[in-house]
Design a protein around this motif. Structure first.
Motif, short mmCIF file in Angstrom:
data_model
loop_
_atom_site.label_atom_id
_atom_site.label_comp_id
_atom_site.label_asym_id
_atom_site.label_seq_id
_atom_site.Cartn_x
_atom_site.Cartn_y
_atom_site.Cartn_z
N LYS A 1 62.94 67.39 -91.40
CA LYS A 1 63.42 68.78 -91.40
C LYS A 1 64.91 68.83 -91.76
N ILE A 2 65.70 67.91 -91.20
CA ILE A 2 67.13 67.87 -91.50
C ILE A 2 67.37 67.62 -92.98
N ILE A 3 66.66 66.63 -93.53
CA ILE A 3 66.85 66.29 -94.94
C ILE A 3 66.43 67.44 -95.85
N LEU A 4 65.28 68.04 -95.58
CA LEU A 4 64.79 69.12 -96.43
C LEU A 4 65.70 70.35 -96.35
N GLU A 5 66.20 70.64 -95.16
CA GLU A 5 67.11 71.79 -95.03
C GLU A 5 68.39 71.56 -95.82
N ARG A 6 68.88 70.32 -95.83
CA ARG A 6 70.07 70.02 -96.64
C ARG A 6 69.77 70.14 -98.12
N MET A 7 68.58 69.72 -98.53
CA MET A 7 68.20 69.85 -99.94
C MET A 7 68.11 71.32 -100.36
N LEU A 8 67.74 72.18 -99.41
CA LEU A 8 67.57 73.60 -99.71
C LEU A 8 68.84 74.41 -99.49
N ASP A 9 69.92 73.74 -99.14
CA ASP A 9 71.17 74.44 -98.83
C ASP A 9 71.94 74.75 -100.12
N MET B 1 53.26 62.92 -101.60
CA MET B 1 53.33 61.48 -101.81
C MET B 1 54.46 60.88 -100.98
N GLN B 2 55.62 61.53 -100.97
CA GLN B 2 56.76 61.04 -100.21
C GLN B 2 56.49 61.06 -98.71
N VAL B 3 55.90 62.14 -98.23
CA VAL B 3 55.59 62.23 -96.79
C VAL B 3 54.58 61.17 -96.41
N GLN B 4 53.60 60.93 -97.28
CA GLN B 4 52.61 59.90 -96.96
C GLN B 4 53.25 58.51 -96.90
N GLU B 5 54.24 58.28 -97.77
CA GLU B 5 54.95 57.00 -97.73
C GLU B 5 55.70 56.84 -96.41
N ILE B 6 56.31 57.92 -95.94
CA ILE B 6 57.03 57.87 -94.66
C ILE B 6 56.05 57.56 -93.53
N TYR B 7 54.92 58.27 -93.50
CA TYR B 7 53.92 58.03 -92.47
C TYR B 7 53.44 56.58 -92.50
N SER B 8 53.23 56.06 -93.70
CA SER B 8 52.76 54.69 -93.84
C SER B 8 53.79 53.69 -93.31
N GLN B 9 55.06 53.90 -93.69
CA GLN B 9 56.14 53.01 -93.24
C GLN B 9 56.29 53.05 -91.72
N GLU C 1 56.56 63.22 -84.23
CA GLU C 1 57.59 64.23 -83.96
C GLU C 1 59.00 63.79 -84.37
N PRO C 2 59.46 62.57 -84.03
CA PRO C 2 60.79 62.16 -84.50
C PRO C 2 60.90 62.14 -86.02
N VAL C 3 59.82 61.77 -86.69
CA VAL C 3 59.80 61.76 -88.16
C VAL C 3 59.98 63.18 -88.69
N LEU C 4 59.28 64.12 -88.08
CA LEU C 4 59.36 65.51 -88.52
C LEU C 4 60.75 66.08 -88.33
N GLN C 5 61.40 65.70 -87.24
CA GLN C 5 62.76 66.20 -86.98
C GLN C 5 63.73 65.72 -88.06
N GLU C 6 63.65 64.45 -88.41
CA GLU C 6 64.54 63.92 -89.45
C GLU C 6 64.18 64.48 -90.83
N SER D 1 64.87 58.95 -103.01
CA SER D 1 63.66 59.67 -102.65
C SER D 1 63.76 60.26 -101.25
N LEU D 2 62.96 61.28 -101.00
CA LEU D 2 62.88 61.87 -99.67
C LEU D 2 62.53 60.81 -98.64
N ALA D 3 61.58 59.94 -98.99
CA ALA D 3 61.16 58.89 -98.06
C ALA D 3 62.32 57.99 -97.68
N ASP D 4 63.10 57.55 -98.67
CA ASP D 4 64.24 56.67 -98.38
C ASP D 4 65.26 57.37 -97.49
N LYS D 5 65.52 58.62 -97.75
CA LYS D 5 66.51 59.35 -96.96
C LYS D 5 66.06 59.52 -95.52
#
Length: 328
Positions: A116-124, A22-30, A109-114, A146-150
Motif C-alpha cells: 500500500k505504501i509503495i503504490l500510494e507513492r507511485m500514485l502521488d 504478476m508482481q503481486v504473485q511474485e511477492i506472495y511467492s517470495q 497483512e504485513p505484505v499488504l501494508q508495505e 519492479s513493484l515486487a523488488d520495492k
C-alpha cells in the motif's frame, strides 16, 4: 501504444493489470504466502464480513456470478474457503474463510501494508488529464525497479556492509537520483566524478563507503549509501573526518535505514580514533536535519567555504573513542 491515445485504453489498462497481478504473485511467492493474487478481493471481503453466498459476493464486488463461482470453487479446492449449507434451505449455501484461509490472510497483512505504501507513492502525482495521468502511472509501474523488488526491500532484512565493486553502479544511481530530485540545477562535475569513481576518489584516499543491501539470489539490492573520509590539516591528537553521500532509495524510506547507515559511520569513526565528525547539508532537507540533530551533530559556522552551492549548513559531532571492532 501511447501514440494511439484513447483507442488503446483497454489494452493499456489490461497491460497494467496483468503486470500488477504478476508482481503481486511474485511477492506472495517470495514470502511463501499460499494464495493467488486474483483471490484477494474475495478473501478480504470474507475476512471482513464472515460469510456470504456466491451471489452476495458477486454483488458486493460488482463481479459476475459465474466469475465468482469459478474463483470460489478453486479456493475451496485449495483449502482457503469452506462451504456451509443452510439447514433450513438445502439450496442455499454460504462461504467463509477456512482456518488455512484465515492464517494466510494474517500472514499477508504485513505484505499488504508495505504494498500500500509503495503504490500510494507511485500514485502521488497530479494530472487534470486522465490519459496523461495514465502515462505517468505506467512510467511508475512498468519501468525502473519492479513493484515486487520495492516491496521486498521494505519487508526483508537489510544489512549495512562495506561497498564492493558490484555495488558501485547503485552508489552512483542512488546519489544521482537524490541530486536530480532536490538540486537538479546544482549538480557539479565533482559530484559526477566522485560518484563515478568511489574506489579512486573516496576509498583509495583513506575513506570508506557503506551500502545498505537486501541479499538476493542474484545481485544485491542496494537501498542506501553513506561515505566517510578523513579531513586534512589537523594534528594526530585532533583527527577529523566527514560523512557525505547519505542517500536512501525513496521506496525504502521510513524503515530506519538512514539511521543505521549514519550509525555505522559514527561507530567506525570513533573506533578509528577520530575525535570530530562533520557534515554539510541544506536547510531545505528537513528530515535529514532532524536525523543529524538526533545523533548529536551541532550546527556551526563553516570553517572553510563549501565546494557546493547547495550546502548552507555545517554541523559537527564530538566523538567518544571506542575500541576497534569488526564493522562488517
Amino acid at each position: 501504444m501511447e501514440q494511439f491515445g484513447v483507442l488503446t485504453l483497454g489494452s493499456r489498462l489490461k497491460r497494467l493489470s496483468d503486470h500488477l497481478f504478476m508482481q503481486v504473485q511474485e511477492i506472495y511467492s517470495q514470502c511463501e504466502i499460499p494464495i493467488s493474487a486474483t483471490f484477494f478481493p474475495i478473501l478480504r471481503l470474507l475476512q471482513k464480513t464472515g460469510s456470504l453466498s456466491v451471489m452476495e459476493i458477486a454483488d458486493s464486488l460488482n463481479l459476475s456470478h459465474p466469475a465468482v463461482s469459478k474463483q470460489t470453487t478453486k479456493m475451496i479446492k485449495e483449502g482457503l474457503l469452506e462451504k456451509t449449507v443452510d439447514e433450513q434451505d438445502q439450496r442455499r449455501s454460504s462461504l467463509r474463510l477456512s482456518n488455512s484461509g484465515l492464517s494466510a490472510m494474517q500472514r499477508v497483512e504485513p505484505v499488504l501494508q508495505e504494498m500500500k505504501i509503495i503504490l500510494e507513492r507511485m500514485l502521488d502525482f497530479s494530472s487534470e488529464n486522465f490519459m496523461e495521468g495514465l502515462t505517468c502511472l505506467e512510467s511508475q509501474i512498468l519501468s525502473g525497479s519492479s513493484l515486487a523488488d520495492k516491496v521486498l526491500d521494505r519487508l526483508e532484512s537489510i544489512e549495512i556492509v562495506p561497498m564492493e565493486s558490484q555495488h558501485e553502479q547503485a552508489f552512483y544511481d542512488l546519489n544521482m537520483a537524490w541530486l536530480e530530485r532536490y538540486f537538479p540545477e546544482q549538480i557539479t562535475e565533482k559530484d559526477r566524478v566522485q560518484l563515478s569513481n568511489p574506489q579512486e576518489r573516496i576509498i583509495s584516499e583513506g575513506g570508506m563507503v557503506w551500502v545498505a543491501i537486501r541479499k538476493t539470489k542474484s545481485v544485491d539490492s542496494v537501498v542506501g549509501t553513506i561515505a566517510f573520509a578523513p579531513t586534512e590539516g589537523f594534528g594526530a591528537d585532533n583527527k577529523r573526518a566527514e560523512v557525505f553521500k547519505l542517500s536512501v532509495a525513496e521506496h525504502a524510506q521510513g524503515k530506519g535505514i538512514a539511521q543505521r547507515l549514519l550509525s555505522a559511520a559514527i561507530d567506525f569513526s570513533a573506533q578509528q580514533g577520530f575525535s570530530v565528525l562533520s557534515l554539510e547539508t541544506s536547510s531545505i532537507l528537513k528530515s535529514a536535519r532532524c536525523l543529524y540533530d538526533k545523533n548529536g551533530f551541532i550546527e556551526k559556522a563553516f570553517p572553510n567555504p563549501s565546494l557546493y552551492e547547495r550546502a548552507d549548513v555545517y554541523m559537527e559531532k564530538t566523538l567518544t573513542l571506542t575500541k576497534s571492532r569488526d564493522m562488517s
